[in-house]
Design a protein around this motif. Structure first.
Motif, PDB file in Angstrom:
ATOM      1  N   LEU A  30      -4.535  -6.927  -4.201  1.00  0.00           N
ATOM      2  CA  LEU A  30      -5.733  -7.485  -4.821  1.00  0.00           C
ATOM      3  C   LEU A  30      -5.862  -8.991  -4.613  1.00  0.00           C
ATOM      4  O   LEU A  30      -6.842  -9.593  -5.052  1.00  0.00           O
ATOM      5  CB  LEU A  30      -5.759  -7.142  -6.308  1.00  0.00           C
ATOM      6  N   GLY A  31      -4.897  -9.606  -3.955  1.00  0.00           N
ATOM      7  CA  GLY A  31      -5.004 -11.009  -3.595  1.00  0.00           C
ATOM      8  C   GLY A  31      -4.396 -11.977  -4.590  1.00  0.00           C
ATOM      9  O   GLY A  31      -4.591 -13.181  -4.455  1.00  0.00           O
ATOM     10  N   PHE A  32      -3.689 -11.499  -5.576  1.00  0.00           N
ATOM     11  CA  PHE A  32      -3.047 -12.410  -6.522  1.00  0.00           C
ATOM     12  C   PHE A  32      -1.591 -12.606  -6.108  1.00  0.00           C
ATOM     13  O   PHE A  32      -1.275 -13.599  -5.483  1.00  0.00           O
ATOM     14  CB  PHE A  32      -3.195 -11.895  -7.948  1.00  0.00           C
ATOM     15  N   ALA A  33      -0.719 -11.679  -6.430  1.00  0.00           N
ATOM     16  CA  ALA A  33       0.665 -11.782  -5.966  1.00  0.00           C
ATOM     17  C   ALA A  33       0.822 -11.141  -4.587  1.00  0.00           C
ATOM     18  O   ALA A  33       1.756 -11.450  -3.860  1.00  0.00           O
ATOM     19  CB  ALA A  33       1.606 -11.119  -6.964  1.00  0.00           C
ATOM     20  N   THR A  34      -0.099 -10.248  -4.233  1.00  0.00           N
ATOM     21  CA  THR A  34      -0.019  -9.522  -2.967  1.00  0.00           C
ATOM     22  C   THR A  34      -1.362  -9.580  -2.259  1.00  0.00           C
ATOM     23  O   THR A  34      -2.386  -9.197  -2.834  1.00  0.00           O
ATOM     24  CB  THR A  34       0.359  -8.042  -3.221  1.00  0.00           C
ATOM     25  N   ILE A  35      -1.341 -10.034  -1.025  1.00  0.00           N
ATOM     26  CA  ILE A  35      -2.587 -10.051  -0.245  1.00  0.00           C
ATOM     27  C   ILE A  35      -2.840  -8.653   0.321  1.00  0.00           C
ATOM     28  O   ILE A  35      -1.916  -7.838   0.425  1.00  0.00           O
ATOM     29  CB  ILE A  35      -2.540 -11.100   0.878  1.00  0.00           C
ATOM     30  N   ALA A  36      -4.075  -8.370   0.690  1.00  0.00           N
ATOM     31  CA  ALA A  36      -4.475  -7.032   1.137  1.00  0.00           C
ATOM     32  C   ALA A  36      -3.637  -6.541   2.324  1.00  0.00           C
ATOM     33  O   ALA A  36      -3.294  -5.356   2.397  1.00  0.00           O
ATOM     34  CB  ALA A  36      -5.959  -7.019   1.483  1.00  0.00           C
ATOM     35  N   GLU A  37      -3.299  -7.432   3.226  1.00  0.00           N
ATOM     36  CA  GLU A  37      -2.534  -7.042   4.417  1.00  0.00           C
ATOM     37  C   GLU A  37      -1.107  -6.620   4.078  1.00  0.00           C
ATOM     38  O   GLU A  37      -0.466  -5.920   4.857  1.00  0.00           O
ATOM     39  CB  GLU A  37      -2.495  -8.188   5.442  1.00  0.00           C
ATOM     40  N   LYS A  38      -0.609  -7.049   2.931  1.00  0.00           N
ATOM     41  CA  LYS A  38       0.765  -6.728   2.515  1.00  0.00           C
ATOM     42  C   LYS A  38       0.822  -5.614   1.477  1.00  0.00           C
ATOM     43  O   LYS A  38       1.876  -5.348   0.899  1.00  0.00           O
ATOM     44  CB  LYS A  38       1.452  -7.978   1.942  1.00  0.00           C
ATOM     45  N   ALA A  39      -0.301  -4.945   1.229  1.00  0.00           N
ATOM     46  CA  ALA A  39      -0.369  -3.900   0.201  1.00  0.00           C
ATOM     47  C   ALA A  39       0.505  -2.707   0.573  1.00  0.00           C
ATOM     48  O   ALA A  39       0.735  -2.411   1.751  1.00  0.00           O
ATOM     49  CB  ALA A  39      -1.810  -3.447   0.013  1.00  0.00           C
ATOM     50  N   TRP A  40       0.963  -2.019  -0.446  1.00  0.00           N
ATOM     51  CA  TRP A  40       1.775  -0.811  -0.259  1.00  0.00           C
ATOM     52  C   TRP A  40       0.962   0.257   0.468  1.00  0.00           C
ATOM     53  O   TRP A  40       1.484   0.970   1.313  1.00  0.00           O
ATOM     54  CB  TRP A  40       2.248  -0.313  -1.621  1.00  0.00           C
ATOM     55  N   ILE A  41      -0.316   0.341   0.173  1.00  0.00           N
ATOM     56  CA  ILE A  41      -1.197   1.334   0.787  1.00  0.00           C
ATOM     57  C   ILE A  41      -1.356   1.083   2.296  1.00  0.00           C
ATOM     58  O   ILE A  41      -1.705   1.982   3.050  1.00  0.00           O
ATOM     59  CB  ILE A  41      -2.562   1.371   0.067  1.00  0.00           C
ATOM     60  N   GLN A  42      -1.041  -0.140   2.728  1.00  0.00           N
ATOM     61  CA  GLN A  42      -1.088  -0.489   4.152  1.00  0.00           C
ATOM     62  C   GLN A  42       0.241  -0.206   4.852  1.00  0.00           C
ATOM     63  O   GLN A  42       0.412  -0.532   6.019  1.00  0.00           O
ATOM     64  CB  GLN A  42      -1.445  -1.972   4.320  1.00  0.00           C
ATOM     65  N   GLY A  43       1.183   0.375   4.105  1.00  0.00           N
ATOM     66  CA  GLY A  43       2.474   0.725   4.684  1.00  0.00           C
ATOM     67  C   GLY A  43       3.558  -0.325   4.498  1.00  0.00           C
ATOM     68  O   GLY A  43       4.642  -0.203   5.068  1.00  0.00           O
ATOM     69  N   ASN A  44       3.276  -1.348   3.724  1.00  0.00           N
ATOM     70  CA  ASN A  44       4.262  -2.401   3.485  1.00  0.00           C
ATOM     71  C   ASN A  44       5.129  -2.080   2.273  1.00  0.00           C
ATOM     72  O   ASN A  44       4.745  -1.295   1.414  1.00  0.00           O
ATOM     73  CB  ASN A  44       3.556  -3.742   3.272  1.00  0.00           C
ATOM     74  N   SER A  45       6.259  -2.724   2.214  1.00  0.00           N
ATOM     75  CA  SER A  45       7.179  -2.555   1.092  1.00  0.00           C
ATOM     76  C   SER A  45       6.788  -3.484  -0.054  1.00  0.00           C
ATOM     77  O   SER A  45       6.660  -4.691   0.152  1.00  0.00           O
ATOM     78  CB  SER A  45       8.606  -2.876   1.538  1.00  0.00           C
ATOM     79  N   PRO A  46       6.617  -2.935  -1.265  1.00  0.00           N
ATOM     80  CA  PRO A  46       6.274  -3.791  -2.405  1.00  0.00           C
ATOM     81  C   PRO A  46       7.438  -4.649  -2.898  1.00  0.00           C
ATOM     82  O   PRO A  46       7.231  -5.577  -3.676  1.00  0.00           O
ATOM     83  CB  PRO A  46       5.827  -2.804  -3.479  1.00  0.00           C
TER      84      PRO A  46
END
Length: 161
Positions: A30-46
């Motif tokens: 959502l762009g606060f602690a995590t930008i959209a490109e780093k989202a879990w739904i994009q396959g990234n590790s939270p």
């Protein structure tokens, strides 16, 4: 006593929002602690960023070794969601508070020693708040539901027509 119930209810909702916001921000970026490109739904590790770069102190090597592990990601995300939902819906609150406290303790240990104070940081304060909410009797927590907090009506005592 009514003021105390209101404060406990608001505290429960505030803690719920903290955990649920962290969950949704990590899932969708959502762009606060995590930008959209780093989202879990994009396959990234939270957990990768925090465990790789933010961790410091005597336990850093242990926490660095957990960075990016799928099981750690799932446990972390389920813990955020479970804690947030238990507090929001006022069900299984003690279990949610236990899970949230364990997560906060692990985050505290990962950041030893706090930057702004030699001992206390927000993770320990959150643990104390969760313990306070967990120690409230089940009936007191049930009575602080949103239907009573703001309207003053106890719908469970209304007679059926």
């Amino acid at each position: 006593m009514k003021k105390q119930k209101i404060v406990y209810g608001l505290l429960r909702y505030a803690m719920s929002f903290i955990f649920l916001w962290a969950f949704f921000d990590k899932v969708f970026g959502l762009g606060f602690a995590t930008i959209a490109e780093k989202a879990w739904i994009q396959g990234n590790s939270p957990t990768f960023g925090f465990l790789s770069f933010a961790v410091k102190g005597p336990l850093a090597d242990i926490f660095h070794s957990l960075a990016g592990l799928v099981i750690v990601d799932w446990l972390f995300m389920l813990g955020l969601l479970f804690t947030g939902l238990t507090l929001l819906f006022n069900k299984f609150v003690k279990w949610g508070c236990l899970a949230g406290s364990l997560m906060m303790l692990l985050m505290y240990l990962a950041l030893l020693f706090p930057a702004n104070n030699p001992i206390i940081d927000e993770h320990l304060v959150y643990i104390l708040v969760l313990i306070l909410l967990a120690f409230q009797s089940d009936s007191e927590l049930r009575n602080s539901s949103s239907t009573q907090l703001f309207s003053g009506t106890d719908f469970s005592k209304l007679e059926k027509s």
